[in-house]
Design a protein around this motif. Structure first.
Motif, PDB file in Angstrom:
ATOM      1  N   VAL A  87       0.850  -1.190   0.000  1.00  0.00           N
ATOM      2  CA  VAL A  87       0.000   0.000   0.000  1.00  0.00           C
ATOM      3  C   VAL A  87       0.887   1.241   0.000  1.00  0.00           C
ATOM      4  CG1 VAL A  87      -1.803   1.277   1.222  1.00  0.00           C
ATOM      5  CG2 VAL A  87      -1.777  -1.227   1.301  1.00  0.00           C
ATOM      6  N   PHE A  88       0.669   2.116  -0.967  1.00  0.00           N
ATOM      7  CA  PHE A  88       1.269   3.446  -0.962  1.00  0.00           C
ATOM      8  C   PHE A  88       0.190   4.357  -0.406  1.00  0.00           C
ATOM      9  CE2 PHE A  88       3.592   1.179  -4.218  1.00  0.00           C
ATOM     10  CZ  PHE A  88       4.906   1.508  -3.929  1.00  0.00           C
ATOM     11  N   ALA A 146       3.762  -0.999   3.680  1.00  0.00           N
ATOM     12  CA  ALA A 146       3.125   0.311   3.533  1.00  0.00           C
ATOM     13  C   ALA A 146       4.210   1.360   3.350  1.00  0.00           C
ATOM     14  CB  ALA A 146       2.275   0.628   4.761  1.00  0.00           C
ATOM     15  N   TYR A 147       4.009   2.228   2.380  1.00  0.00           N
ATOM     16  CA  TYR A 147       4.954   3.300   2.086  1.00  0.00           C
ATOM     17  C   TYR A 147       4.246   4.635   2.241  1.00  0.00           C
ATOM     18  CZ  TYR A 147       7.791  -0.417   0.156  1.00  0.00           C
ATOM     19  OH  TYR A 147       8.524  -1.564   0.010  1.00  0.00           O
ATOM     20  N   ASN A 148       4.796   5.496   3.068  1.00  0.00           N
ATOM     21  CA  ASN A 148       4.230   6.809   3.331  1.00  0.00           C
ATOM     22  C   ASN A 148       4.717   7.782   2.249  1.00  0.00           C
ATOM     23  OD1 ASN A 148       3.347   9.256   4.294  1.00  0.00           O
ATOM     24  ND2 ASN A 148       4.358   9.081   6.281  1.00  0.00           N
ATOM     25  N   VAL A 149       3.842   8.149   1.334  1.00  0.00           N
ATOM     26  CA  VAL A 149       4.233   9.046   0.246  1.00  0.00           C
ATOM     27  C   VAL A 149       4.386  10.492   0.719  1.00  0.00           C
ATOM     28  CG1 VAL A 149       3.184   7.577  -1.526  1.00  0.00           C
ATOM     29  CG2 VAL A 149       1.868   9.468  -0.554  1.00  0.00           C
ATOM     30  N   LEU A 150       3.918  10.800   1.923  1.00  0.00           N
ATOM     31  CA  LEU A 150       4.101  12.154   2.448  1.00  0.00           C
ATOM     32  C   LEU A 150       5.557  12.395   2.844  1.00  0.00           C
ATOM     33  CD1 LEU A 150       0.898  12.606   4.628  1.00  0.00           C
ATOM     34  CD2 LEU A 150       1.326  13.418   2.295  1.00  0.00           C
ATOM     35  N   ASP A 151       6.296  11.330   3.063  1.00  0.00           N
ATOM     36  CA  ASP A 151       7.718  11.453   3.392  1.00  0.00           C
ATOM     37  C   ASP A 151       8.562  11.799   2.176  1.00  0.00           C
ATOM     38  OD1 ASP A 151       7.378  10.928   6.056  1.00  0.00           O
ATOM     39  OD2 ASP A 151       7.976   8.814   5.919  1.00  0.00           O
ATOM     40  N   ASP A 152       8.034  11.544   0.985  1.00  0.00           N
ATOM     41  CA  ASP A 152       8.825  11.733  -0.229  1.00  0.00           C
ATOM     42  C   ASP A 152       7.895  12.103  -1.391  1.00  0.00           C
ATOM     43  OD1 ASP A 152      10.392  11.479  -2.537  1.00  0.00           O
ATOM     44  OD2 ASP A 152      11.530   9.802  -1.715  1.00  0.00           O
ATOM     45  N   GLN A 165       4.826  11.075  -6.632  1.00  0.00           N
ATOM     46  CA  GLN A 165       4.585  11.268  -8.064  1.00  0.00           C
ATOM     47  C   GLN A 165       5.024  10.049  -8.868  1.00  0.00           C
ATOM     48  OE1 GLN A 165       2.803  13.771  -9.481  1.00  0.00           O
ATOM     49  NE2 GLN A 165       2.914  12.436 -11.244  1.00  0.00           N
ATOM     50  N   GLY A 166       6.123   9.439  -8.442  1.00  0.00           N
ATOM     51  CA  GLY A 166       6.627   8.257  -9.147  1.00  0.00           C
ATOM     52  C   GLY A 166       5.635   7.108  -9.131  1.00  0.00           C
ATOM     53  N   VAL A 167       4.958   6.921  -7.999  1.00  0.00           N
ATOM     54  CA  VAL A 167       3.960   5.860  -7.881  1.00  0.00           C
ATOM     55  C   VAL A 167       2.778   6.148  -8.807  1.00  0.00           C
ATOM     56  CG1 VAL A 167       2.277   4.847  -6.289  1.00  0.00           C
ATOM     57  CG2 VAL A 167       4.625   5.202  -5.566  1.00  0.00           C
ATOM     58  N   LYS A 168       2.372   7.410  -8.856  1.00  0.00           N
ATOM     59  CA  LYS A 168       1.263   7.785  -9.740  1.00  0.00           C
ATOM     60  C   LYS A 168       1.627   7.529 -11.204  1.00  0.00           C
ATOM     61  CE  LYS A 168      -0.548  11.402  -6.723  1.00  0.00           C
ATOM     62  NZ  LYS A 168      -0.822  12.845  -6.606  1.00  0.00           N
ATOM     63  N   ASP A 169       2.857   7.876 -11.565  1.00  0.00           N
ATOM     64  CA  ASP A 169       3.314   7.640 -12.942  1.00  0.00           C
ATOM     65  C   ASP A 169       3.414   6.142 -13.229  1.00  0.00           C
ATOM     66  OD1 ASP A 169       3.510  10.403 -13.220  1.00  0.00           O
ATOM     67  OD2 ASP A 169       5.686  10.431 -12.908  1.00  0.00           O
ATOM     68  N   TRP A 225      -2.273   6.016 -12.284  1.00  0.00           N
ATOM     69  CA  TRP A 225      -3.450   6.242 -11.436  1.00  0.00           C
ATOM     70  C   TRP A 225      -3.194   7.529 -10.668  1.00  0.00           C
ATOM     71  CZ3 TRP A 225      -7.893   3.523 -11.401  1.00  0.00           C
ATOM     72  CH2 TRP A 225      -8.778   3.673 -10.337  1.00  0.00           C
ATOM     73  N   PRO A 226      -4.111   8.490 -10.706  1.00  0.00           N
ATOM     74  CA  PRO A 226      -3.802   9.831 -10.196  1.00  0.00           C
ATOM     75  C   PRO A 226      -3.889  10.040  -8.692  1.00  0.00           C
ATOM     76  CG  PRO A 226      -6.014   9.791 -11.087  1.00  0.00           C
ATOM     77  CD  PRO A 226      -5.418   8.432 -11.349  1.00  0.00           C
ATOM     78  N   THR A 227      -4.409   9.068  -7.951  1.00  0.00           N
ATOM     79  CA  THR A 227      -4.655   9.330  -6.533  1.00  0.00           C
ATOM     80  C   THR A 227      -3.913   8.350  -5.622  1.00  0.00           C
ATOM     81  OG1 THR A 227      -6.646   7.944  -6.559  1.00  0.00           O
ATOM     82  CG2 THR A 227      -6.946  10.303  -6.993  1.00  0.00           C
ATOM     83  N   ILE A 228      -3.814   8.759  -4.387  1.00  0.00           N
ATOM     84  CA  ILE A 228      -3.241   7.949  -3.310  1.00  0.00           C
ATOM     85  C   ILE A 228      -4.361   7.770  -2.296  1.00  0.00           C
ATOM     86  CG2 ILE A 228      -1.489   7.903  -1.471  1.00  0.00           C
ATOM     87  CD1 ILE A 228      -0.173   7.843  -4.213  1.00  0.00           C
TER      88      ILE A 228
END
Length: 156
Positions: A57-58, A88-94, A99-103, A107-110
């Motif tokens: 989970v991102f 689980a990966y916290n995208v708020l930390d990076d 953005q890399g996960v979205k690309d 898929w545009p959302t987390i």
């Protein structure tokens, strides 16, 4: 730089040897310097991250402290099914990982959820799968027995 930071996250997660790159300007690294590992293919690295665990989970925040309602909903759905062992990966930390996960998923959302390296979707998809029973079947394919199955059998 985007790809370098995304790759760093995968290196640290995988336990790869880390080092500080040499400075050529004679200055010393500060305590805030990021640890980096050898550069690679960031798309490939995200592909490896999502395949490393059965459930990935991102999200915004952590499972212990989700930082948005959608991330919290995903955590609660997984918890209801008794799924506590997931990456689980916290995208708020990076922000660059975010953005890399979205690309990567297009898929545009987390949050974003992956099962065995395959993109499942976000909160809305996971909720729909939970409501129509598909999530129990998907967990079964992963070798995970949903806690809701045990509850249903006990109530009959």
């Amino acid at each position: 730089m985007n790809s370098l930071i995304r790759f760093t996250a995968s290196c640290l997660r995988s336990g790869a040897a880390t080092h500080l790159p040499r400075r050529t300007d004679g200055l010393v690294w500060s305590n805030a310097a990021r640890f980096l590992c050898a550069p690679g293919n960031p798309g490939k690295d995200l592909g490896e991250i999502v395949k490393k665990d059965k459930v990935v989970v991102f999200m915004k925040g952590t499972p212990a402290q989700p930082m948005c309602g959608f991330s919290n909903a995903v955590v609660q759905i997984l918890r209801m099914h008794g799924v506590d062992d997931y990456a689980a990966y916290n995208v708020l930390d990076d922000q660059q990982l975010r953005q890399g996960v979205k690309d990567f998923s297009n898929w545009p959302t987390i949050p974003q959820v992956y099962f065995n390296g395959e993109f499942v979707g976000g909160c809305d998809i996971l909720l729909q799968m939970h409501q129509n029973g598909d999530l129990v079947e998907e967990f079964k394919k992963l070798g995970i027995v949903s806690a809701l199955l045990d509850t249903e059998k006990e109530s009959k």
